[in-house]
Design a protein around this motif. Structure first.
Motif, PDB file in Angstrom:
ATOM      1  N   LEU A 162       0.880  -1.226   0.026  1.00  0.00           N
ATOM      2  CA  LEU A 162       0.082   0.089   0.049  1.00  0.00           C
ATOM      3  C   LEU A 162       0.839   1.221   0.081  1.00  0.00           C
ATOM      4  O   LEU A 162       1.659   1.566   0.818  1.00  0.00           O
ATOM      5  N   CYS A 163       0.773   1.984  -1.006  1.00  0.00           N
ATOM      6  CA  CYS A 163       1.725   3.157  -0.952  1.00  0.00           C
ATOM      7  C   CYS A 163       0.933   4.616  -0.904  1.00  0.00           C
ATOM      8  O   CYS A 163       0.041   5.026  -1.623  1.00  0.00           O
ATOM      9  N   ILE A 164       1.024   5.088   0.373  1.00  0.00           N
ATOM     10  CA  ILE A 164       0.315   6.299   0.772  1.00  0.00           C
ATOM     11  C   ILE A 164       1.155   7.438   0.422  1.00  0.00           C
ATOM     12  O   ILE A 164       2.083   7.723   1.094  1.00  0.00           O
ATOM     13  N   GLN A 165       0.450   8.308  -0.605  1.00  0.00           N
ATOM     14  CA  GLN A 165       1.149   9.622  -1.050  1.00  0.00           C
ATOM     15  C   GLN A 165       0.066  10.842  -0.510  1.00  0.00           C
ATOM     16  O   GLN A 165      -0.790  10.788  -0.868  1.00  0.00           O
ATOM     17  N   PRO A 166       1.079  11.635  -0.021  1.00  0.00           N
ATOM     18  CA  PRO A 166       0.270  13.096   0.431  1.00  0.00           C
ATOM     19  C   PRO A 166      -0.348  13.789  -0.834  1.00  0.00           C
ATOM     20  O   PRO A 166      -1.351  14.095  -0.798  1.00  0.00           O
ATOM     21  N   HIS A 167       0.519  13.798  -2.034  1.00  0.00           N
ATOM     22  CA  HIS A 167      -0.073  14.373  -3.218  1.00  0.00           C
ATOM     23  C   HIS A 167      -0.004  13.325  -4.435  1.00  0.00           C
ATOM     24  O   HIS A 167       0.709  12.346  -4.183  1.00  0.00           O
ATOM     25  N   PRO A 168      -0.732  13.895  -5.632  1.00  0.00           N
ATOM     26  CA  PRO A 168      -0.803  12.788  -6.612  1.00  0.00           C
ATOM     27  C   PRO A 168       0.163  12.459  -7.340  1.00  0.00           C
ATOM     28  O   PRO A 168       0.228  11.489  -8.254  1.00  0.00           O
ATOM     29  N   ASP A 169       1.436  13.120  -7.071  1.00  0.00           N
ATOM     30  CA  ASP A 169       2.801  12.704  -7.731  1.00  0.00           C
ATOM     31  C   ASP A 169       3.949  12.125  -7.127  1.00  0.00           C
ATOM     32  O   ASP A 169       5.046  11.698  -7.364  1.00  0.00           O
ATOM     33  N   ASP A 170       3.807  12.052  -5.518  1.00  0.00           N
ATOM     34  CA  ASP A 170       4.810  11.577  -4.576  1.00  0.00           C
ATOM     35  C   ASP A 170       5.343  10.225  -4.807  1.00  0.00           C
ATOM     36  O   ASP A 170       6.649   9.982  -4.793  1.00  0.00           O
ATOM     37  N   ASN A 171       4.398   9.250  -4.951  1.00  0.00           N
ATOM     38  CA  ASN A 171       4.997   7.872  -4.977  1.00  0.00           C
ATOM     39  C   ASN A 171       5.994   7.767  -6.216  1.00  0.00           C
ATOM     40  O   ASN A 171       7.040   7.140  -6.309  1.00  0.00           O
ATOM     41  N   SER A 214       9.265  -2.036 -10.528  1.00  0.00           N
ATOM     42  CA  SER A 214       9.713  -3.445 -10.381  1.00  0.00           C
ATOM     43  C   SER A 214       9.137  -4.389  -9.551  1.00  0.00           C
ATOM     44  O   SER A 214       9.039  -5.587  -9.896  1.00  0.00           O
ATOM     45  N   LEU A 215       8.381  -3.664  -8.480  1.00  0.00           N
ATOM     46  CA  LEU A 215       7.832  -4.994  -7.726  1.00  0.00           C
ATOM     47  C   LEU A 215       6.456  -5.331  -8.584  1.00  0.00           C
ATOM     48  O   LEU A 215       6.081  -6.582  -8.309  1.00  0.00           O
ATOM     49  N   THR A 216       5.610  -4.609  -9.012  1.00  0.00           N
ATOM     50  CA  THR A 216       4.631  -5.069  -9.853  1.00  0.00           C
ATOM     51  C   THR A 216       5.106  -5.814 -11.014  1.00  0.00           C
ATOM     52  O   THR A 216       4.346  -6.975 -11.375  1.00  0.00           O
ATOM     53  N   ALA A 217       6.089  -5.657 -11.459  1.00  0.00           N
ATOM     54  CA  ALA A 217       6.682  -6.740 -12.388  1.00  0.00           C
ATOM     55  C   ALA A 217       6.910  -8.212 -12.023  1.00  0.00           C
ATOM     56  O   ALA A 217       6.930  -9.080 -12.824  1.00  0.00           O
ATOM     57  N   LYS A 218       7.129  -8.263 -10.768  1.00  0.00           N
ATOM     58  CA  LYS A 218       7.327  -9.256 -10.272  1.00  0.00           C
ATOM     59  C   LYS A 218       6.068 -10.204  -9.673  1.00  0.00           C
ATOM     60  O   LYS A 218       5.963 -11.101  -8.970  1.00  0.00           O
ATOM     61  N   GLY A 219       4.982  -9.559  -9.826  1.00  0.00           N
ATOM     62  CA  GLY A 219       3.657  -9.980  -9.406  1.00  0.00           C
ATOM     63  C   GLY A 219       3.203  -9.392  -8.131  1.00  0.00           C
ATOM     64  O   GLY A 219       2.095  -9.716  -7.625  1.00  0.00           O
ATOM     65  N   CYS A 220       4.030  -8.365  -7.567  1.00  0.00           N
ATOM     66  CA  CYS A 220       3.272  -7.870  -6.390  1.00  0.00           C
ATOM     67  C   CYS A 220       2.063  -6.797  -6.506  1.00  0.00           C
ATOM     68  O   CYS A 220       1.992  -6.111  -7.649  1.00  0.00           O
ATOM     69  N   ARG A 221       1.155  -6.903  -5.613  1.00  0.00           N
ATOM     70  CA  ARG A 221      -0.185  -6.228  -5.955  1.00  0.00           C
ATOM     71  C   ARG A 221       0.042  -4.772  -5.265  1.00  0.00           C
ATOM     72  O   ARG A 221       0.216  -4.918  -4.065  1.00  0.00           O
ATOM     73  N   VAL A 222      -0.009  -3.832  -6.083  1.00  0.00           N
ATOM     74  CA  VAL A 222       0.424  -2.453  -5.428  1.00  0.00           C
ATOM     75  C   VAL A 222      -1.089  -1.529  -5.468  1.00  0.00           C
ATOM     76  O   VAL A 222      -1.571  -1.561  -6.516  1.00  0.00           O
ATOM     77  N   VAL A 223      -1.199  -0.971  -4.226  1.00  0.00           N
ATOM     78  CA  VAL A 223      -2.330  -0.207  -4.223  1.00  0.00           C
ATOM     79  C   VAL A 223      -2.124   1.063  -3.937  1.00  0.00           C
ATOM     80  O   VAL A 223      -0.976   1.403  -3.057  1.00  0.00           O
ATOM     81  N   GLU A 260      -4.372  12.454 -13.918  1.00  0.00           N
ATOM     82  CA  GLU A 260      -2.469  12.493 -14.177  1.00  0.00           C
ATOM     83  C   GLU A 260      -2.214  11.245 -13.175  1.00  0.00           C
ATOM     84  O   GLU A 260      -1.399  10.390 -13.651  1.00  0.00           O
ATOM     85  N   ALA A 261      -2.807  11.357 -11.974  1.00  0.00           N
ATOM     86  CA  ALA A 261      -2.411  10.226 -10.847  1.00  0.00           C
ATOM     87  C   ALA A 261      -2.719   8.832 -11.392  1.00  0.00           C
ATOM     88  O   ALA A 261      -1.906   7.817 -11.189  1.00  0.00           O
ATOM     89  N   LEU A 262      -3.907   8.745 -12.045  1.00  0.00           N
ATOM     90  CA  LEU A 262      -4.281   7.331 -12.575  1.00  0.00           C
ATOM     91  C   LEU A 262      -3.616   7.182 -13.913  1.00  0.00           C
ATOM     92  O   LEU A 262      -3.203   5.651 -14.082  1.00  0.00           O
ATOM     93  N   ASP A 263      -3.154   7.919 -14.778  1.00  0.00           N
ATOM     94  CA  ASP A 263      -2.320   7.806 -15.820  1.00  0.00           C
ATOM     95  C   ASP A 263      -1.117   7.274 -15.230  1.00  0.00           C
ATOM     96  O   ASP A 263      -0.314   6.149 -15.973  1.00  0.00           O
ATOM     97  N   LEU A 278       2.919   2.226 -14.180  1.00  0.00           N
ATOM     98  CA  LEU A 278       3.774   1.405 -13.300  1.00  0.00           C
ATOM     99  C   LEU A 278       2.968   0.191 -12.822  1.00  0.00           C
ATOM    100  O   LEU A 278       3.722  -0.634 -12.098  1.00  0.00           O
ATOM    101  N   GLY A 279       1.821  -0.297 -13.388  1.00  0.00           N
ATOM    102  CA  GLY A 279       1.380  -1.480 -13.362  1.00  0.00           C
ATOM    103  C   GLY A 279       0.448  -1.431 -11.788  1.00  0.00           C
ATOM    104  O   GLY A 279       0.318  -2.748 -11.386  1.00  0.00           O
ATOM    105  N   VAL A 280       0.186  -0.466 -11.244  1.00  0.00           N
ATOM    106  CA  VAL A 280      -0.656  -0.416  -9.824  1.00  0.00           C
ATOM    107  C   VAL A 280      -2.159  -0.777 -10.272  1.00  0.00           C
ATOM    108  O   VAL A 280      -2.599  -0.804 -11.115  1.00  0.00           O
ATOM    109  N   ALA A 281      -2.493  -1.839  -8.972  1.00  0.00           N
ATOM    110  CA  ALA A 281      -3.832  -2.334  -9.383  1.00  0.00           C
ATOM    111  C   ALA A 281      -4.960  -1.704  -8.996  1.00  0.00           C
ATOM    112  O   ALA A 281      -5.897  -1.807  -9.649  1.00  0.00           O
ATOM    113  N   GLU A 282      -4.882  -0.812  -8.118  1.00  0.00           N
ATOM    114  CA  GLU A 282      -5.911  -0.076  -7.512  1.00  0.00           C
ATOM    115  C   GLU A 282      -5.560   1.224  -6.894  1.00  0.00           C
ATOM    116  O   GLU A 282      -4.529   1.616  -6.441  1.00  0.00           O
ATOM    117  N   CYS A 283      -6.670   2.201  -7.403  1.00  0.00           N
ATOM    118  CA  CYS A 283      -5.991   3.849  -6.790  1.00  0.00           C
ATOM    119  C   CYS A 283      -7.500   4.319  -5.708  1.00  0.00           C
ATOM    120  O   CYS A 283      -8.346   4.064  -6.129  1.00  0.00           O
TER     121      CYS A 283
END
Length: 275
Positions: A38-47, A57-66, A94-97, A102-107
């Motif tokens: 779970l990546c928690i960002q203050p603003h839409p571009d911080d992550n 890199s993590l999503t390419a290995k199969g990690c589910r990133v939210v 822009e955040a969704l794009d 990066l292969g993020v599963a959910e926002c």
């Protein structure tokens, strides 16, 4: 235990011949082996700025990133003719794009106003609710302990995320009705394995990002409202310089740096800064 007895224990440990380190007592979680994040960002571009290549890199290995984006970024425009709503809508897209690249599963969006000096307790409860719902192996966020960090959103979100990692397993820490939960939904207490802080001055983990560096840059480019072409090129040079510095002597070209800790390191642990 007396001072004399304490010294005696220390001597006995040394006499065993084992050169123990602080991390031997409470091991540091391995971010590169994370299966859900779970990546928690203050603003839409911080992550993307702090960890975009690692996330890819993590999503390419199969990690589910939210992604959990706390503020809507509506302060992020220098155009007095653009409304706060227009800026927020632009930044959400822009955040969704960027996340998609990066292969993020959910926002998930909490939609607090940018720079609004958020209520600390409510923010902690909301983030705890999302942790309990997503149930990630690890949490990632901006480091609130960065010296000279004075943006209230980065301080508030980083602190609240760390506090949420402490409180999320406690059943009497109430999250009913919090943002991030569906109406009437009550998330079950959950303990994360660790928290990774990006944009940190005290890194203890360096991730090889040679294979995903260009994806990070493309994801940052997706935030067109925040970076004009000239400033973006300057930032790319700086990011590249830092990534190469982090990777020096590690056997690869570029790295992203993190302070990775467990919840046990976040409370009354005098050695955490040295880990």
């Amino acid at each position: 235990m007396s001072i004399k007895e304490t010294k005696s224990v220390n001597v006995k440990i040394e006499e065993r011949g084992a050169m123990m380190e602080l991390k031997d007592f409470i091991p540091i979680p391995k971010l590169e082996e994370c299966k859900s994040l779970l990546c928690i960002q203050p603003h839409p571009d911080d992550n993307e700025i702090g960890a975009g290549a690692t996330i890819a890199s993590l999503t390419a290995k199969g990690c589910r990133v939210v992604y959990l984006t706390v503020t809507n970024g509506n302060m992020g425009s220098m155009d007095p003719g653009e409304s706060l709503w227009e800026t927020a809508e632009k930044r959400r897209k822009e955040a969704l794009d960027a996340a998609g690249l990066l292969g993020v599963a959910e926002c998930i969006f909490l939609d607090h106003d940018d720079g609004s000096f958020m209520d600390a307790k409510k923010l902690c409860r909301d983030i705890t609710a999302v942790i309990r719902k997503v149930r990630p192996d690890m949490v990632m966020t901006a480091d609130p302990c960065l010296p000279y960090e004075f943006h209230p959103d980065h301080l508030s979100v980083g602190i609240a995320a760390a506090q949420a990692c402490i409180f999320s397993p406690f059943p009497h820490f109430d999250t009913k009705g919090c943002a991030g939960l569906d109406s009437g939904e009550e998330a079950v207490p959950f303990q994360v394995k660790g928290i990774a802080f990006y944009s940190t001055a005290f890194p203890n983990t360096f991730i090889n990002v040679d294979g995903t560096w260009e994806l990070k840059l493309k994801a940052i480019e997706a935030h067109k409202s925040q970076f004009d072409p000239a400033s973006l090129e300057t930032l790319k040079l700086y990011f590249d310089f830092k990534a190469r510095s982090y990777a020096a002597g590690l056997g690869f070209e570029r790295a992203e740096a993190f302070k990775v800790l467990t919840a046990s390191h976040l409370h009354m642990n005098v050695d955490t800064i040295r880990l």
